[in-house]
Write a protein that holds these residues in place. Structure first.
Motif, PDB file in Angstrom:
ATOM      1  N   GLN A  41      64.252   0.678  37.531  1.00 35.40           N
ATOM      2  CA  GLN A  41      63.887  -0.128  38.416  1.00 35.40           C
ATOM      3  C   GLN A  41      63.723  -1.693  37.564  1.00 35.40           C
ATOM      4  O   GLN A  41      63.492  -1.458  36.546  1.00 35.40           O
ATOM      5  CB  GLN A  41      62.682  -0.047  39.262  1.00 35.40           C
ATOM      6  CG  GLN A  41      62.632   0.809  40.290  1.00 35.40           C
ATOM      7  CD  GLN A  41      61.318   1.003  41.154  1.00 35.40           C
ATOM      8  OE1 GLN A  41      61.131   0.084  41.780  1.00 35.40           O
ATOM      9  NE2 GLN A  41      60.926   2.275  41.332  1.00 35.40           N
ATOM     10  N   GLY A  42      64.177  -2.656  38.213  1.00 32.39           N
ATOM     11  CA  GLY A  42      63.828  -4.096  37.625  1.00 32.39           C
ATOM     12  C   GLY A  42      62.446  -4.395  37.583  1.00 32.39           C
ATOM     13  O   GLY A  42      61.532  -3.588  38.234  1.00 32.39           O
ATOM     14  N   LEU A  90      53.839  -5.516  31.938  1.00 34.98           N
ATOM     15  CA  LEU A  90      54.377  -6.556  31.104  1.00 34.98           C
ATOM     16  C   LEU A  90      53.737  -7.708  31.452  1.00 34.98           C
ATOM     17  O   LEU A  90      53.586  -8.169  32.607  1.00 34.98           O
ATOM     18  CB  LEU A  90      55.836  -6.639  31.067  1.00 34.98           C
ATOM     19  CG  LEU A  90      56.434  -5.615  30.086  1.00 34.98           C
ATOM     20  CD1 LEU A  90      58.033  -5.423  30.854  1.00 34.98           C
ATOM     21  CD2 LEU A  90      56.470  -5.836  28.915  1.00 34.98           C
ATOM     22  N   GLY A 107      54.754 -10.337  26.296  1.00 33.00           N
ATOM     23  CA  GLY A 107      54.002  -9.460  25.412  1.00 33.00           C
ATOM     24  C   GLY A 107      54.566  -8.170  25.272  1.00 33.00           C
ATOM     25  O   GLY A 107      55.764  -7.769  25.851  1.00 33.00           O
ATOM     26  N   ARG A 111      51.276   0.657  28.381  1.00 30.42           N
ATOM     27  CA  ARG A 111      51.675   1.890  29.267  1.00 30.42           C
ATOM     28  C   ARG A 111      50.609   2.555  29.589  1.00 30.42           C
ATOM     29  O   ARG A 111      49.642   3.095  28.998  1.00 30.42           O
ATOM     30  CB  ARG A 111      52.545   2.779  28.215  1.00 30.42           C
ATOM     31  CG  ARG A 111      53.359   3.826  29.043  1.00 30.42           C
ATOM     32  CD  ARG A 111      54.402   4.499  28.125  1.00 30.42           C
ATOM     33  NE  ARG A 111      55.521   3.820  27.778  1.00 30.42           N
ATOM     34  CZ  ARG A 111      56.507   3.201  28.775  1.00 30.42           C
ATOM     35  NH1 ARG A 111      56.451   3.589  29.765  1.00 30.42           N
ATOM     36  NH2 ARG A 111      57.403   2.587  28.135  1.00 30.42           N
TER      37      ARG A 111
ATOM     38  N   PHE B  33      69.321 -15.436  34.196  1.00 33.05           N
ATOM     39  CA  PHE B  33      68.790 -15.339  32.803  1.00 33.05           C
ATOM     40  C   PHE B  33      69.303 -14.176  32.682  1.00 33.05           C
ATOM     41  O   PHE B  33      69.607 -12.948  33.334  1.00 33.05           O
ATOM     42  CB  PHE B  33      67.307 -15.188  32.736  1.00 33.05           C
ATOM     43  CG  PHE B  33      66.634 -16.449  32.900  1.00 33.05           C
ATOM     44  CD1 PHE B  33      66.313 -17.021  34.122  1.00 33.05           C
ATOM     45  CD2 PHE B  33      66.296 -17.166  31.685  1.00 33.05           C
ATOM     46  CE1 PHE B  33      65.578 -18.275  34.138  1.00 33.05           C
ATOM     47  CE2 PHE B  33      65.428 -18.472  31.762  1.00 33.05           C
ATOM     48  CZ  PHE B  33      65.112 -18.967  33.041  1.00 33.05           C
ATOM     49  N   TYR B  35      68.133 -11.154  29.669  1.00 31.99           N
ATOM     50  CA  TYR B  35      67.353 -10.703  28.635  1.00 31.99           C
ATOM     51  C   TYR B  35      67.716  -9.346  28.023  1.00 31.99           C
ATOM     52  O   TYR B  35      68.313  -8.755  28.472  1.00 31.99           O
ATOM     53  CB  TYR B  35      65.817 -10.514  29.241  1.00 31.99           C
ATOM     54  CG  TYR B  35      64.999 -11.763  29.663  1.00 31.99           C
ATOM     55  CD1 TYR B  35      65.377 -12.581  30.662  1.00 31.99           C
ATOM     56  CD2 TYR B  35      63.996 -12.116  28.736  1.00 31.99           C
ATOM     57  CE1 TYR B  35      64.736 -13.601  31.019  1.00 31.99           C
ATOM     58  CE2 TYR B  35      63.493 -13.461  28.939  1.00 31.99           C
ATOM     59  CZ  TYR B  35      63.571 -14.273  30.093  1.00 31.99           C
ATOM     60  OH  TYR B  35      63.018 -15.309  30.218  1.00 31.99           O
ATOM     61  N   GLN B  37      66.134  -5.802  26.175  1.00 35.50           N
ATOM     62  CA  GLN B  37      64.849  -5.287  26.018  1.00 35.50           C
ATOM     63  C   GLN B  37      65.296  -3.905  25.251  1.00 35.50           C
ATOM     64  O   GLN B  37      65.784  -2.885  25.862  1.00 35.50           O
ATOM     65  CB  GLN B  37      64.456  -4.782  27.425  1.00 35.50           C
ATOM     66  CG  GLN B  37      62.902  -4.318  27.278  1.00 35.50           C
ATOM     67  CD  GLN B  37      62.207  -3.824  28.491  1.00 35.50           C
ATOM     68  OE1 GLN B  37      63.166  -3.772  29.781  1.00 35.50           O
ATOM     69  NE2 GLN B  37      60.851  -3.739  28.623  1.00 35.50           N
ATOM     70  N   GLY B  40      60.775   0.619  24.862  1.00 36.96           N
ATOM     71  CA  GLY B  40      59.412   0.560  24.927  1.00 36.96           C
ATOM     72  C   GLY B  40      59.128  -0.902  24.506  1.00 36.96           C
ATOM     73  O   GLY B  40      57.926  -0.998  23.969  1.00 36.96           O
ATOM     74  N   ALA B  42      59.063  -5.366  24.567  1.00 40.24           N
ATOM     75  CA  ALA B  42      59.223  -6.697  25.346  1.00 40.24           C
ATOM     76  C   ALA B  42      60.608  -7.109  25.747  1.00 40.24           C
ATOM     77  O   ALA B  42      61.469  -7.051  24.590  1.00 40.24           O
ATOM     78  CB  ALA B  42      58.198  -7.698  24.973  1.00 40.24           C
ATOM     79  N   PRO B  43      60.993  -7.424  26.857  1.00 43.91           N
ATOM     80  CA  PRO B  43      62.211  -8.321  26.738  1.00 43.91           C
ATOM     81  C   PRO B  43      62.138  -9.477  26.096  1.00 43.91           C
ATOM     82  O   PRO B  43      61.147 -10.126  26.000  1.00 43.91           O
ATOM     83  CB  PRO B  43      62.193  -8.596  28.358  1.00 43.91           C
ATOM     84  CG  PRO B  43      61.246  -7.617  29.264  1.00 43.91           C
ATOM     85  CD  PRO B  43      60.314  -7.520  27.974  1.00 43.91           C
ATOM     86  N   LEU B  87      69.143  -7.223  30.525  1.00 42.45           N
ATOM     87  CA  LEU B  87      68.531  -7.429  32.020  1.00 42.45           C
ATOM     88  C   LEU B  87      69.078  -8.856  32.547  1.00 42.45           C
ATOM     89  O   LEU B  87      68.875  -9.872  31.861  1.00 42.45           O
ATOM     90  CB  LEU B  87      66.905  -7.551  32.091  1.00 42.45           C
ATOM     91  CG  LEU B  87      66.055  -6.340  31.492  1.00 42.45           C
ATOM     92  CD1 LEU B  87      64.605  -6.761  31.183  1.00 42.45           C
ATOM     93  CD2 LEU B  87      66.589  -5.104  31.811  1.00 42.45           C
ATOM     94  N   LEU B  97      61.757 -15.367  39.959  1.00 43.59           N
ATOM     95  CA  LEU B  97      62.835 -14.726  39.439  1.00 43.59           C
ATOM     96  C   LEU B  97      63.049 -13.245  40.055  1.00 43.59           C
ATOM     97  O   LEU B  97      61.896 -12.419  40.295  1.00 43.59           O
ATOM     98  CB  LEU B  97      62.380 -14.239  37.725  1.00 43.59           C
ATOM     99  CG  LEU B  97      62.863 -15.169  36.693  1.00 43.59           C
ATOM    100  CD1 LEU B  97      62.307 -14.976  35.235  1.00 43.59           C
ATOM    101  CD2 LEU B  97      64.340 -15.116  36.854  1.00 43.59           C
ATOM    102  N   TRP B  99      64.736  -9.579  39.445  1.00 45.88           N
ATOM    103  CA  TRP B  99      65.414  -9.182  38.227  1.00 45.88           C
ATOM    104  C   TRP B  99      66.290  -7.774  38.758  1.00 45.88           C
ATOM    105  O   TRP B  99      65.964  -7.032  39.747  1.00 45.88           O
ATOM    106  CB  TRP B  99      64.059  -8.462  37.626  1.00 45.88           C
ATOM    107  CG  TRP B  99      63.313  -9.354  36.978  1.00 45.88           C
ATOM    108  CD1 TRP B  99      62.282 -10.049  37.479  1.00 45.88           C
ATOM    109  CD2 TRP B  99      63.477  -9.933  35.612  1.00 45.88           C
ATOM    110  NE1 TRP B  99      61.626 -10.964  36.476  1.00 45.88           N
ATOM    111  CE2 TRP B  99      62.254 -10.639  35.233  1.00 45.88           C
ATOM    112  CE3 TRP B  99      64.299  -9.439  34.487  1.00 45.88           C
ATOM    113  CZ2 TRP B  99      62.185 -11.325  33.987  1.00 45.88           C
ATOM    114  CZ3 TRP B  99      64.230 -10.029  33.216  1.00 45.88           C
ATOM    115  CH2 TRP B  99      63.064 -11.100  33.118  1.00 45.88           C
ATOM    116  N   GLY B 100      67.237  -7.707  37.851  1.00 39.96           N
ATOM    117  CA  GLY B 100      68.197  -6.469  38.266  1.00 39.96           C
ATOM    118  C   GLY B 100      67.624  -5.321  37.492  1.00 39.96           C
ATOM    119  O   GLY B 100      66.495  -5.285  36.691  1.00 39.96           O
ATOM    120  N   ALA B 101      67.798  -4.081  37.822  1.00 40.16           N
ATOM    121  CA  ALA B 101      67.514  -2.684  36.858  1.00 40.16           C
ATOM    122  C   ALA B 101      67.615  -2.586  35.747  1.00 40.16           C
ATOM    123  O   ALA B 101      67.048  -1.901  34.760  1.00 40.16           O
ATOM    124  CB  ALA B 101      67.725  -1.662  37.946  1.00 40.16           C
TER     125      ALA B 101
END
Lengths: 115, 109
Positions: A41-42, A90, A107, A111, B33, B35, B37, B40, B42-43, B87, B97, B99-101
């Motif tokens: 998922q986004g 996040l 950041g 988890r 945008f 990004y 990633q 595990g 951050a983007p 992303l 924003l 977001w796509g998956a």
């Protein structure tokens, strides 16, 4: 070094307990955000704040709460009312110009596993 | 409703070129945008397009066609470190924003 920090990286909790995730930034950004990321998922917006002492609900705010008492800090509390809290959380910040063109700085994420 | 579509996964070879597509249907448009990633992590910001056309930044380029609701990210001279999810996110009429998956890109030697 300027940046955005989240702690802890991994968090384990029992069902029925509230838990607070930390987010701190020293970028002097006005806007801060909390997202949840689940596999396939986004990013989904939980809460955001454009200025100190003000915040708005995102798309999936139910079961979560936030505060913005300081510009640098935007903690997220996952309450026992959140039905499916296990996820990657996040935190992000941006300058907050309101134009939509601001890059968001993220950041490292927390988890959270709830059993 | 608002919708952003990206392929779930793509595979490419080290040294090659890959194009990751993103199509969107949103209430208004105020920019797009890309990004990156790593698993595990951050983007991190790659690019921002608000006008039609191609923007080049080193090995990465991003293209936008507002009339078609379409963007792509082009990665050249692929390196193993480019293995990551990419992303796509659109700024809607409320400056939020969407977001796509994400597209998981696997680079093979």
């Amino acid at each position: 070094d300027g940046g955005i920090t989240q702690s802890p990286k991994y968090l384990f909790r029992k069902e029925g307990q509230n838990v607070t995730l930390s987010c701190e930034q020293n970028l002097n950004h006005d806007a801060m955000y909390w997202y949840r990321q689940d596999p396939g998922q986004g990013l989904r917006l939980i809460y955001y704040s454009q200025i100190v002492n003000d915040f708005q609900k995102g798309d999936i705010a139910e079961g979560y709460s936030v505060s913005r008492e300081k510009k640098e800090s935007f903690p997220l509390t996952v309450t026992s009312a959140q039905k499916n809290p296990t996820a990657f959380y996040l935190c992000a910040s941006s300058i907050g110009s309101g134009t939509g063109s601001d890059e968001q700085y993220f950041g490292p994420g927390t988890r959270l596993t709830v059993t | 409703g608002q919708n952003i579509d990206q392929p779930t996964e793509m595979t490419a070879t080290e040294g090659a070129i890959v194009q990751i597509n993103c199509t969107y249907q949103t209430s208004g448009f105020n920019g797009l945008f890309w990004y990156q990633q790593h698993a595990g992590e951050a983007p991190t910001f790659l690019s921002y397009n608000v006008l039609d056309g191609l923007e080049e930044k080193g090995r990465f380029s991003s293209f936008l066609s507002r009339s078609k609701g379409y963007s792509y990210l082009l990665l050249k001279e692929l390196q193993m470190k480019d293995s990551a999810s990419y992303l796509c996110a659109v700024v809607d009429s409320n400056y939020q924003l969407i977001w796509g998956a994400g597209t998981k890109l696997i680079i093979k030697p």
